[in-house]
Motif scaffolding. Structure first.
Motif, PDB file in Angstrom:
ATOM      1  N   SER A  99      -0.051  -1.941 -17.851  1.00 34.44           N
ATOM      2  CA  SER A  99      -0.485  -3.547 -18.583  1.00 34.44           C
ATOM      3  C   SER A  99      -1.153  -4.395 -17.957  1.00 34.44           C
ATOM      4  N   GLY A 100      -1.692  -4.818 -17.954  1.00 30.46           N
ATOM      5  CA  GLY A 100      -2.066  -6.882 -17.590  1.00 30.46           C
ATOM      6  C   GLY A 100      -1.072  -7.791 -16.924  1.00 30.46           C
ATOM      7  N   VAL A 101       0.364  -6.891 -17.491  1.00 23.82           N
ATOM      8  CA  VAL A 101       1.978  -8.373 -16.546  1.00 23.82           C
ATOM      9  C   VAL A 101       1.720  -7.465 -15.994  1.00 23.82           C
ATOM     10  N   ASP A 102       1.640  -6.290 -15.438  1.00 25.82           N
ATOM     11  CA  ASP A 102       1.995  -5.350 -14.983  1.00 25.82           C
ATOM     12  C   ASP A 102       1.326  -5.678 -13.194  1.00 25.82           C
ATOM     13  N   LEU A 103       2.797  -5.029 -11.919  1.00 24.73           N
ATOM     14  CA  LEU A 103       1.519  -5.457 -10.804  1.00 24.73           C
ATOM     15  C   LEU A 103       2.158  -4.199  -9.766  1.00 24.73           C
ATOM     16  N   THR A 273      11.399  -3.059  -1.780  1.00 21.80           N
ATOM     17  CA  THR A 273      11.975  -2.344  -1.123  1.00 21.80           C
ATOM     18  C   THR A 273      12.790  -0.504  -1.973  1.00 21.80           C
ATOM     19  N   CYS A 274      12.748  -1.059  -3.690  1.00 22.29           N
ATOM     20  CA  CYS A 274      13.100  -0.080  -3.997  1.00 22.29           C
ATOM     21  C   CYS A 274      12.026   1.095  -4.618  1.00 22.29           C
ATOM     22  N   GLY A 275      10.849   1.294  -3.571  1.00 19.52           N
ATOM     23  CA  GLY A 275      10.871   2.614  -3.330  1.00 19.52           C
ATOM     24  C   GLY A 275       9.405   3.193  -4.854  1.00 19.52           C
ATOM     25  N   MET A 276       9.750   2.093  -5.932  1.00 15.80           N
ATOM     26  CA  MET A 276       8.453   2.069  -6.630  1.00 15.80           C
ATOM     27  C   MET A 276       7.074   1.582  -5.796  1.00 15.80           C
ATOM     28  N   LEU A 277       6.375   2.357  -7.208  1.00 17.53           N
ATOM     29  CA  LEU A 277       4.500   2.169  -6.878  1.00 17.53           C
ATOM     30  C   LEU A 277       3.516   0.972  -7.646  1.00 17.53           C
ATOM     31  N   PHE A 278       4.420   1.095  -8.634  1.00 15.52           N
ATOM     32  CA  PHE A 278       4.621  -0.473  -9.117  1.00 15.52           C
ATOM     33  C   PHE A 278       5.176  -1.030 -10.603  1.00 15.52           C
ATOM     34  N   ALA A 279       5.664  -2.192 -11.274  1.00 13.95           N
ATOM     35  CA  ALA A 279       6.974  -2.788 -11.844  1.00 13.95           C
ATOM     36  C   ALA A 279       5.614  -3.804 -13.067  1.00 13.95           C
ATOM     37  N   ARG A 280       6.713  -3.567 -13.879  1.00 16.08           N
ATOM     38  CA  ARG A 280       6.720  -4.844 -15.653  1.00 16.08           C
ATOM     39  C   ARG A 280       7.912  -4.543 -15.758  1.00 16.08           C
ATOM     40  N   LYS A 281       7.608  -5.586 -15.951  1.00 18.65           N
ATOM     41  CA  LYS A 281       6.706  -6.933 -17.144  1.00 18.65           C
ATOM     42  C   LYS A 281       6.998  -8.041 -15.814  1.00 18.65           C
ATOM     43  N   PHE A 282       6.132  -8.951 -15.906  1.00 18.42           N
ATOM     44  CA  PHE A 282       5.713 -10.592 -15.620  1.00 18.42           C
ATOM     45  C   PHE A 282       5.229 -11.339 -16.246  1.00 18.42           C
TER      46      PHE A 282
END
Length: 303
Positions: A99-103, A273-282
């Motif tokens: 989504s547009g609010v992910d990073l 540091t969590c090892g994930m590739l993407f995160a949501r939401k911001f």
């Protein structure tokens, strides 16, 4: 793996607001090995294709027709399918829905390396081994009125929808009672291979009718396709109820609501540091600093 290394990655992005965040996301994804495919909600104001294209200096950018993809509506599924359909006209290593609010949480080279190592695997999450029947029935077996945009109509809809649903239950309405399909449920966001992308485009016409006048079937359509196919055995994570492990996306549902918790600066150290590739939401109206810090961290790592 060699084919995966040669092929470009397709990022499928859905956005309905937060133009500044979308522009920042595009810049973080901008890479010679990426193609960007965007769906901008029809209701969104102030989004210029020219301005968005200027944010991507190295990637090829494509737009699909704008639909009125309201939260939880079947039209959102159509928007996602339109992105997959267009992107998969050319073979890509993976198709990542954001989504547009992910990073992203890693530089593009690291993200590609991770998927190179998992070539041929599907990153799709499943909530349970067997979806709860009452949840599936509540979302697609009974008729739902399209959610209005007008605030006053929204108020009436919130009050009348439970009554409409109760009446249908009393009348025994069940549109999927005799469906020859195993319905499943999980997270909306995914990273899938070209084979599954093409399979989804080809097979979705068989399933589309189940989602007419549905509610939140965006958490059902892909899981159902996968569950009724050989792709079920190609999942990167073969377990259940772990969206992070299944999709490599950090999502915090601890708030218990219909949407994940908005991430803030208090989450920064954990996120990098969590090892994930993407995160949501911001949300830059809630905490713009965490978006800035993560973006700077990624750019510094990419140098």
């Amino acid at each position: 793996m060699e084919d995966a290394k040669r092929l470009r990655h397709a990022y499928l992005i859905t956005a309905h607001s937060k133009k500044a965040q979308l522009l920042n996301l595009i810049q973080l994804l901008d890479d010679p090995q990426n193609d960007l495919y965007l769906h901008i909600d029809k209701k969104a104001q102030g989004f210029s294709e020219e301005e968005l294209r200027e944010a991507a200096q190295q990637s090829q950018m494509h737009f699909v027709p704008r639909l009125d993809a309201r939260w939880g509506s079947e039209t959102f599924i159509d928007a996602i399918l339109s992105l997959i359909r267009l992107a998969s006209e050319e073979e890509h290593a993976f198709y990542h829905l954001l989504s547009g609010v992910d990073l992203p949480l890693k530089p593009q080279a690291e993200i590609r390396a991770y998927f190179d190592a998992h070539a041929g695997e599907e990153f799709v999450s499943f909530e349970r081994e067997t979806a709860k029947p009452h949840v599936i029935e509540g979302r697609i077996a009974r008729w739902h009125v399209r959610r209005p945009v007008n605030p006053l109509l929204k108020k009436f809809n919130r009050r009348l929808s439970p009554l409409f649903d109760l009446v249908q239950q009393k009348l025994g309405v069940n549109r999927i009672k005799n469906a020859p399909v195993v319905f499943q449920k999980g997270g909306v966001w995914f990273s899938i291979t070209h084979a599954l992308a093409r399979y989804a485009v080809e097979q979705m016409p068989r399933y589309r009718a189940y989602y007419r006048h549905s509610s939140c079937a965006d958490e059902i359509w892909l899981q159902t396709l996968v569950a009724n196919s050989p792709f079920m055995e190609r999942r990167a994570y073969m377990g259940w109820d772990d969206e992070m492990a299944a999709t490599m996306r950090y999502v915090d549902w601890s708030g218990g609501g219909a949407s994940p918790r908005t991430l803030t600066s208090a989450d920064y150290e954990m996120l990098v540091t969590c090892g994930m590739l993407f995160a949501r939401k911001f949300d830059d109206a809630v905490d713009a600093n965490v978006i800035k810090k993560i973006s700077e961290h990624i750019r510094a790592q990419a140098k």
